[in-house]
Write an enzyme that holds these catalytic residues in place. Structure first.
Site: not given
Ligand code: NAD
Length: 343
Positions: A249, A273
């Site tokens: 994000r 992205d």
């Molecule tokens: P996920 O929930 O599987 O993984 C997120 C990880 O971040 C978790 O392991 C969590 O413990 C960790 N986290 C939370 N707070 C944190 C902090 N303060 N410091 C470090 N780590 C922390 O989610 P995911 O499916 O891996 O997705 C991650 C992010 O990718 C989503 O939140 C979304 O914003 C983004 N995303 C982007 C796109 C895109 O098209 N660009 C698509 C899907 C998701």
């Protein structure tokens, strides 16, 4: 505003009328197909959802929203006035929803937590490789008949240390690909993930990650804790010549600090992205307009910055999974069941 009303016999007794916001032709195609046979009626609106457009959902049973829709308290309050009881996000991230307000208004919010981590992971690695080997510059040059290699020198990605911030589904998928390249993997997360450890990733403190990584890739969600996680302090701790990638994000990075880091040469490659002010820019064709966002325009002037418009999720597999799970979430709500994807 086309409406898709599946003609076949309804498989479910409860049929939902769904107002789908921020739609593009591909949303209509994939959601329409996924809704066939369910009896649900989808009405597609190109408009973003916000306080002003919320009345479009009057009389519907559910609202389906995307990443740049504004689901703050004012929008939710307006939505709740007139019927919709379900907010079905067709995204994994939910930083755009005021969950406390939704709860107090009795609105159920569901999302699609894991549609295709691989789609985002592969795009992340594509950004790394393109920036490293300067494919964006080579492509333009060769088309002009310039086959000189000056300025295109890259490095072996497999010989570098990659730091992953956030080792959930996408972070681990990135780790799996980069393990194949032979990279040293380090990571930071508030929770350790055994799958990441099994891939050889070493968990370190955030400061150590900034200091040790040649390439840093962000995969944590946007929360108050991660807002501007990459600020001038973090950048000061990074290696000179670091590559920074953000497919999570936009607001994880303080854009002003990143621009300063690019100007000093501390950041040698920036792949985005997502962008913190992308709401007014992304998913639209602005090629005939003057972009008013000066920071975004400044980013576009750097030869070592590669920006894509929130397309990391955009694969056939991901769109099919998003549409399938979104419709399944709506059906579960209609039948009074929990889908397991409630927030
Ligand atoms: P996920 O929930 O599987 O993984 C997120 C990880 O971040 C978790 O392991 C969590 O413990 C960790 N986290 C939370 N707070 C944190 C902090 N303060 N410091 C470090 N780590 C922390 O989610 P995911 O499916 O891996 O997705 C991650 C992010 O990718 C989503 O939140 C979304 O914003 C983004 N995303 C982007 C796109 C895109 O098209 N660009 C698509 C899907 C998701």
């Amino acid at each position: 505003m086309p409406t898709v009303t599946p003609s076949g016999p309804a498989s479910y007794t409860l049929r939902m009328r769904v107002a789908v916001f921020s739609t593009k032709p591909y949303d209509e195609r994939y959601l329409g197909t996924a809704a066939e046979g369910t009896g649900h009626e989808l009405q597609f609106f190109e408009a973003h959802l916000n306080r002003s457009t919320a009345p479009l959902a009057d009389g519907f049973d559910a609202v389906c929203a995307f990443v740049n829709d504004d689901l703050g308290a004012a929008t939710l309050l307006r939505l709740a006035k007139n019927a919709p009881k379900l907010i079905a996000l067709r995204s994994a991230g939910f930083n755009n929803v005021d969950l406390d307000a939704a709860k107090s208004l009795g609105l159920t919010v569901v999302r699609v937590p894991a549609y295709s981590p691989r789609s985002v992971a592969e795009h992340t690695v594509a950004l790394m490789l393109a920036l490293d080997r300067k494919l964006h510059r080579a492509y333009a040059r060769v088309r002009e008949g310039n086959l000189s290699l000056d300025g295109l020198l890259g490095f072996d990605l497999g010989s570098r240390t990659v730091g992953l911030v956030g080792t959930g589904k996408i972070g681990v998928a990135v780790a799996g690909i980069l393990k194949g390249f032979g990279c040293d993997l380090i990571g930071y997360d508030v929770f350790q993930n055994q799958d990441a450890i099994d891939l050889g990733l070493e968990y370190v403190e955030l400061k150590a990650l900034w200091e040790r990584a040649d390439v840093i890739s962000l995969h944590a969600p946007l929360t108050p804790d991660t807002h501007h996680l990459v600020d001038s302090y973090a950048i000061a701790n990074m290696k000179k010549g670091v590559m920074l990638i953000n497919t999570s994000r936009g607001a994880l990075i303080d854009t002003s600090a990143a621009i300063e880091g690019l100007k000093t040469g501390k950041i040698a490659h920036l792949g985005l992205d997502v962008y913190e002010e992308e709401g007014d820019l992304f998913f639209e064709d602005l090629s005939d307009t003057v972009i008013q966002d000066d920071q975004f325009s400044r980013l576009l002037t750097f030869p070592n910055v590669l920006i894509t418009g929130h397309q990391a999720f955009f694969t056939v597999e991901a769109l099919e999974a998003i549409a399938h799970d979104t419709i399944a979430n709506i059906t579960a709500f209609a039948e009074g069941r929990e889908s397991g994807n409630e927030l």
